[in-house]
Design an enzyme around this catalytic site. Structure first.
Site, mmCIF file in Angstrom:
data_model
loop_
_atom_site.group_PDB
_atom_site.id
_atom_site.type_symbol
_atom_site.label_atom_id
_atom_site.label_comp_id
_atom_site.label_asym_id
_atom_site.label_seq_id
_atom_site.Cartn_x
_atom_site.Cartn_y
_atom_site.Cartn_z
ATOM 1 C CG ASP A 13 -37.758 30.092 58.716
ATOM 2 O OD1 ASP A 13 -37.526 31.383 58.502
ATOM 3 O OD2 ASP A 13 -36.718 29.271 59.122
ATOM 4 C CB SER A 14 -35.140 31.166 55.235
ATOM 5 O OG SER A 14 -34.496 30.934 56.359
ATOM 6 C CE1 TYR A 45 -35.665 32.317 51.547
ATOM 7 C CE2 TYR A 45 -37.523 32.994 52.684
ATOM 8 C CZ TYR A 45 -37.125 32.112 51.775
ATOM 9 O OH TYR A 45 -38.023 31.688 51.436
ATOM 10 N N GLY A 46 -31.507 36.421 54.793
ATOM 11 C CA GLY A 46 -30.982 37.587 55.419
ATOM 12 C C GLY A 46 -30.259 38.564 54.416
ATOM 13 C CB CYS A 76 -39.317 33.710 57.586
ATOM 14 S SG CYS A 76 -37.851 34.479 57.171
ATOM 15 C CG ASN A 77 -38.922 37.888 62.249
ATOM 16 O OD1 ASN A 77 -39.546 38.810 63.150
ATOM 17 N ND2 ASN A 77 -38.786 36.807 62.975
ATOM 18 C CB THR A 78 -35.991 37.637 56.285
ATOM 19 O OG1 THR A 78 -35.203 37.613 57.694
ATOM 20 C CG2 THR A 78 -35.138 38.501 55.478
ATOM 21 C CB CYS A 187 -34.045 36.062 63.256
ATOM 22 S SG CYS A 187 -33.436 34.487 62.345
ATOM 23 C CB THR A 188 -38.003 32.033 63.126
ATOM 24 O OG1 THR A 188 -37.689 32.188 61.784
ATOM 25 C CG2 THR A 188 -39.472 32.885 63.368
ATOM 26 C CG HIS A 189 -32.732 30.468 62.126
ATOM 27 N ND1 HIS A 189 -33.567 30.894 61.170
ATOM 28 C CD2 HIS A 189 -32.011 29.466 61.587
ATOM 29 C CE1 HIS A 189 -33.383 30.138 60.294
ATOM 30 N NE2 HIS A 189 -32.376 29.225 60.184
HETATM 31 N N1 DGL Z 1 -35.625 32.758 60.109
HETATM 32 C C1 DGL Z 1 -35.462 33.923 59.136
HETATM 33 C C2 DGL Z 1 -36.089 35.191 59.806
HETATM 34 O O1 DGL Z 1 -36.727 35.016 60.878
HETATM 35 C C3 DGL Z 1 -33.882 34.467 59.030
HETATM 36 C C4 DGL Z 1 -32.994 33.399 58.794
HETATM 37 C C5 DGL Z 1 -32.486 34.081 57.375
HETATM 38 O O2 DGL Z 1 -31.596 34.428 57.161
HETATM 39 O O3 DGL Z 1 -32.654 33.012 56.250
HETATM 40 O O4 DGL Z 1 -35.966 36.306 59.758
#
Ligand code: DGL
Length: 266
Positions: A13-14, A45-46, A76-78, A187-189
């Site tokens: 992930d990021s 990453y966003g 990570c979705n992004t 987003c995984t956060h």
């Molecule tokens: N955890 C990342 C996701 O699932 C996003 C966080 C980021 O912007 O890095 O997209």
């Protein structure tokens, strides 16, 4: 390439958000070993371009392959939106991402066929969720909200403070207005602030990356006969590209399990 079923699973992930996916994987697959990489030096990453995200995804997957992984999970979705297809073509092992399992689960869950999405700008701009939801049910009304400040506030600030609570209230407003009954946490956060989100979206079902993806990984490894024997407790380790001490402090809160030593790698 001969891949052993005893090899670890790689996850990245990021930053620390992917630990909300790792914790579901650790529960669903207790006998497996895991290697996790958080790209904290390049967080968030966003706001990055698809090209930059692909470069990072390639560098990290090379590092994970160097650790002999049998499967790579993009937690990570992004990064999934920007690089899943590229990594799947380039890697000698299967690569699984978030997004597809959540899109499917959302369509199976909604009763009023109104689905919402909360995600980073890059994920919303990719249009991937809208396409995937539409592929399962073209009649679903889909409302997406980009949340540029939410993941940084969760990772770099106090996830349970007033700032995050105010951000959540603001970001969910268009979803309440649209009358959605199901929201994808894209987003995984975001699962870290699950309680704030549930309070801001009463009666709405939240779809989370970790739970949906863990189910898919179990089925996928099972069908390939690549699961380890169940009579052991697996091991897991974490590395990050930024400050390992900071990762360790925050990571333990996200993982809700012991984190151990965190290695630094560029
Ligand atoms: N955890 C990342 C996701 O699932 C996003 C966080 C980021 O912007 O890095 O997209």
């Amino acid at each position: 390439m001969d891949i052993s079923r005893d090899a670890p699973i790689g996850v990245f992930d990021s930053g620390v958000g992917g630990l909300t996916v790792l914790d579901e994987l650790l529960v669903a697959l207790p006998a497996e070993d895991f290697v996790y990489f958080g790209d904290t030096a390049f967080f968030p990453y966003g706001d990055k371009s698809p090209e930059r995200l692909r470069e990072r995804a390639i560098a990290i997957s090379d590092w994970l392959l160097g650790h002999g992984v049998k499967l790579i999970v993009i937690a990570c979705n992004t990064a999934t939106a920007a690089a899943l297809d590229h990594l799947q073509r380039a890697c000698p092992v299967p690569v699984m991402g978030v997004m597809a399992p959540e899109a499917h689960a959302a369509v199976q869950t909604t009763r009023n066929r109104r689905v919402g999405l909360l995600a980073t700008v890059a994920t919303v701009d990719s249009g991937s969720y809208a396409r995937m939801v539409g592929a399962h049910d073209a009649g679903v009304e889909f409302t997406s909200v980009a949340c540029p400040e939410l993941a940084p506030a969760i990772q770099d600030g106090d996830p349970f403070g007033h700032e995050v609570a105010d951000l959540v209230r603001g970001y969910v407003a268009p979803l309440r207005e649209a009358g959605v009954d199901t929201v994808i946490l894209g987003c995984t956060h975001y699962p870290v602030v699950d309680k704030l989100l549930r309070r801001a979206l009463p009666g709405v079902t939240l779809i989370k990356s970790g739970e949906e993806l863990a189910r898919e990984v179990v089925v996928s490894l099972g069908r390939r006969e690549m699961l380890r024997d169940a009579d052991r407790e697996g091991e897991y380790s974490c590395a990050c590209s930024g400050d390992p001490a900071q990762f360790a402090t925050l990571g333990a809160r996200f993982l809700q399990m012991p984190l151990g030593d965190v290695l630094q790698h560029d």
